[in-house]
Design a protein around this motif. Structure first.
Motif, PDB file in Angstrom:
ATOM      1  N   ASN A 278     -28.020  -8.974 -53.876  1.00  0.00           N
ATOM      2  CA  ASN A 278     -28.050  -8.840 -52.408  1.00  0.00           C
ATOM      3  C   ASN A 278     -26.652  -8.819 -51.815  1.00  0.00           C
ATOM      4  OD1 ASN A 278     -30.859  -9.107 -52.467  1.00  0.00           O
ATOM      5  ND2 ASN A 278     -30.640 -11.340 -52.684  1.00  0.00           N
ATOM      6  N   GLY A 279     -25.644  -8.909 -52.689  1.00  0.00           N
ATOM      7  CA  GLY A 279     -24.270  -8.980 -52.176  1.00  0.00           C
ATOM      8  C   GLY A 279     -23.663  -7.597 -51.969  1.00  0.00           C
ATOM      9  N   LYS A 280     -22.344  -7.558 -51.851  1.00  0.00           N
ATOM     10  CA  LYS A 280     -21.627  -6.298 -51.620  1.00  0.00           C
ATOM     11  C   LYS A 280     -21.726  -5.413 -52.859  1.00  0.00           C
ATOM     12  CE  LYS A 280     -19.206  -7.512 -47.783  1.00  0.00           C
ATOM     13  NZ  LYS A 280     -19.324  -6.838 -46.511  1.00  0.00           N
TER      14      LYS A 280
ATOM     15  N   PHE B 119     -15.903 -16.570 -49.988  1.00  0.00           N
ATOM     16  CA  PHE B 119     -16.049 -15.980 -51.331  1.00  0.00           C
ATOM     17  C   PHE B 119     -16.892 -14.716 -51.223  1.00  0.00           C
ATOM     18  CE2 PHE B 119     -18.769 -16.184 -55.335  1.00  0.00           C
ATOM     19  CZ  PHE B 119     -17.865 -15.441 -56.093  1.00  0.00           C
ATOM     20  N   ILE B 120     -16.335 -13.597 -51.684  1.00  0.00           N
ATOM     21  CA  ILE B 120     -17.065 -12.326 -51.595  1.00  0.00           C
ATOM     22  C   ILE B 120     -17.126 -11.661 -52.977  1.00  0.00           C
ATOM     23  CG2 ILE B 120     -17.141 -10.052 -50.470  1.00  0.00           C
ATOM     24  CD1 ILE B 120     -15.775 -11.343 -48.100  1.00  0.00           C
ATOM     25  N   PRO B 121     -18.247 -11.889 -53.694  1.00  0.00           N
ATOM     26  CA  PRO B 121     -18.414 -11.173 -54.960  1.00  0.00           C
ATOM     27  C   PRO B 121     -18.907  -9.750 -54.681  1.00  0.00           C
ATOM     28  CG  PRO B 121     -20.247 -12.695 -54.611  1.00  0.00           C
ATOM     29  CD  PRO B 121     -19.369 -12.794 -53.394  1.00  0.00           C
ATOM     30  N   ALA B 122     -18.529  -8.817 -55.554  1.00  0.00           N
ATOM     31  CA  ALA B 122     -18.975  -7.427 -55.362  1.00  0.00           C
ATOM     32  C   ALA B 122     -19.297  -6.824 -56.728  1.00  0.00           C
ATOM     33  CB  ALA B 122     -17.864  -6.617 -54.686  1.00  0.00           C
TER      34      ALA B 122
ATOM     35  N   ASN C  41     -18.546  -5.060 -62.790  1.00  0.00           N
ATOM     36  CA  ASN C  41     -19.191  -3.761 -62.914  1.00  0.00           C
ATOM     37  C   ASN C  41     -20.698  -3.899 -62.676  1.00  0.00           C
ATOM     38  OD1 ASN C  41     -19.262  -1.066 -63.384  1.00  0.00           O
ATOM     39  ND2 ASN C  41     -19.506  -1.286 -65.605  1.00  0.00           N
ATOM     40  N   LYS C  42     -21.319  -4.831 -63.405  1.00  0.00           N
ATOM     41  CA  LYS C  42     -22.758  -5.092 -63.267  1.00  0.00           C
ATOM     42  C   LYS C  42     -22.950  -6.551 -62.851  1.00  0.00           C
ATOM     43  CE  LYS C  42     -23.842  -1.095 -65.076  1.00  0.00           C
ATOM     44  NZ  LYS C  42     -24.347  -0.040 -64.204  1.00  0.00           N
ATOM     45  N   VAL C  43     -24.155  -6.889 -62.412  1.00  0.00           N
ATOM     46  CA  VAL C  43     -24.439  -8.272 -61.996  1.00  0.00           C
ATOM     47  C   VAL C  43     -24.203  -9.227 -63.173  1.00  0.00           C
ATOM     48  CG1 VAL C  43     -26.233  -9.841 -61.162  1.00  0.00           C
ATOM     49  CG2 VAL C  43     -26.085  -7.527 -60.242  1.00  0.00           C
ATOM     50  N   LYS C  44     -24.589  -8.767 -64.377  1.00  0.00           N
ATOM     51  CA  LYS C  44     -24.446  -9.649 -65.550  1.00  0.00           C
ATOM     52  C   LYS C  44     -22.979  -9.927 -65.883  1.00  0.00           C
ATOM     53  CE  LYS C  44     -24.631  -5.933 -68.867  1.00  0.00           C
ATOM     54  NZ  LYS C  44     -24.494  -5.471 -70.089  1.00  0.00           N
TER      55      LYS C  44
END
Ligand SMILES: Cc1cc2nc3c(=O)[nH]c(=O)nc-3n(C[C@H](O)[C@H](O)[C@H](O)COP(=O)(O)OP(=O)(O)OC[C@H]3O[C@@H](n4cnc5c(N)ncnc54)[C@H](O)[C@@H]3O)c2cc1C
Ligand code: FES
Length: 351
Positions: A297-299, A283-286, A260-263
């Motif tokens: 800076n990711g998806k 590897f694709i984090p979102a 949900n959030k970066v953290k």
């Protein structure tokens, strides 16, 4: 009081319970004391049937075929049994009481399940609400499991729970290290097991683990893989990635990790390391909705949107999903719309 009566009173079983016979797989017959659930009766015989809810008719993991002696399906079982299961005498073993002779079928792999007293040797924070727990098996102990399987963790009585509790956790460790078991666990606010593991469990403590359980595993093919995970759902997939690396697999694979959030993200460094070590792994984090000021800076977007935009070969892929039921149901729907065959979609729901 005789010793046997003392033991019975500890287990809350009346010494006057009748004895019954349980015929297993048309082969073996055991004699057991009646009055308790089939699940706990078998457990006393060291036959460990899976459970994630501890016998509360919530998880459905304890299903067994009971061919004779169970009586009609109970209202508590109805929500978890479909018509086909009812027709083939599948029952929730936590709800069936042993009060007649029974004939049952137990999947043979469950006879290999064992319980171990394991020492907690490491607790690592992966983010603010996800920890990695590492346990050591007793000296000389080895656990053989298939990546994707899970274990039971037995939570002792402590100030937040009045009775022993059992919960399921996917094995996240490197399967080549058979003397240790790791889990990746997310804190459920006020949850019995996770509160115990986050706030009470210390390095050096012993805890009982049982397993391995489960059918979630990679196929033995070369078909491209789509992994989709949310939060601690990365656990089983981490174990599978270790195995792909250990076996020198060249299989094409992509992992979409949603948060949900970066953290809320975890395991970024390790997954980037797998990108370097595996022959064909992306590897694709979102992050669904990064907060202002979060350095991302990711998806961006729900994991299902990201899969829809990014995945090119859905129809030719096998999908392996791990995490919350909501995330899995939404991902299955999108994958099917994108052409992944239903029989090529596998998942483990953390219910
Ligand atoms: C096959 C399988 C594999 C799993 N693998 C993992 C894994 O690798 N990692 C992982 O983190 N989890 C995993 N899980 C989930 C895990 O088993 C637990 O369900 C989870 O950790 C929560 O357990 P708990 O005892 O802390 O919470 P529980 O005590 O079960 O409570 C869960 C939540 O519900 C709330 N709650 C409880 N009772 C009530 C009530 N009466 N009314 C309202 N709210 C209530 C609690 O406050 C808490 O937030 C897996 C589950 C399955 C089935
Ligand atoms: S143990 Fe969970 S439904 Fe029976």
């Amino acid at each position: 009081m005789a010793d046997s009566q003392k033991a019975d009173s500890i287990d809350n079983t009346s010494p006057r319970q009748k004895m019954y016979k349980i015929k297993i797989n048309e082969e073996k017959e055991i004699e057991v004391e009646g009055g308790k659930s089939l699940l706990s009766t078998l457990r006393r015989q060291k036959i460990f049937i899976p459970t994630a809810c501890g016998g509360k008719a919530k998880c459905g993991l304890c299903k067994l075929k009971v061919l004779e002696g169970a009586g009609p399906v109970l209202a508590s079982e109805e929500p978890l049994l479909n018509d086909k299961e009812k027709q083939s005498n599948v029952r929730l073993s936590c709800q069936v009481k042993v009060e007649k002779d029974l004939k049952i079928i137990i999947p043979p792999e469950l006879f290999a399940v064992k319980e171990y007293s394991c020492k907690c040797v490491e607790i690592t924070d992966l983010n603010y609400d996800i920890k990695q727990l590492r346990f050591e098996l007793p000296a000389g102990g080895q656990l053989d499991y298939t990546p994707g399987q899970y274990m039971h963790l037995f939570v002792p009585v402590y100030e937040k729970s009045s009775q022993p509790t059992v919960r399921a956790y996917s094995i996240s460790s490197d399967p080549s290290d058979k003397n240790h078991i790791e889990f990746i666990m997310r804190l459920a606010p006020d949850g019995i097991s996770t509160t115990y593991c986050f706030k009470y469990l210390k390095v050096g403590d012993n805890i009982r683990l049982g397993g391995p359980y489960g059918q979630f595993k990679l196929s033995d093919t070369n078909t491209p893989i789509v992994f989709i995970a949310g939060g601690s759902g990365i656990s089983a997939i981490k174990c599978m990635l270790h195995n792909l690396k250990n076996t020198g697999s060249k299989r094409k694979a992509v992992l979409y990790l949603g948060a949900n959030k970066v953290k809320d993200l975890c395991g970024l460094k390790l997954m980037s390391q797998f990108e370097k070590e595996l022959a064909d792994f992306k590897f694709i984090p979102a992050v669904a909705s990064p907060d202002e000021g979060e350095n991302w800076n990711g998806k961006t977007g729900l994991i299902t949107q990201v899969v829809r935009e990014d995945l090119k070969n859905a129809a030719e892929s096998e999908a392996y999903l791990c995490g919350s039921p909501g995330m899995i149901d939404a991902s299955v729907k999108v994958l099917k719309e994108m052409g992944t065959k239903e029989e090529n979609i596998f998942y483990d729901k953390f219910e």
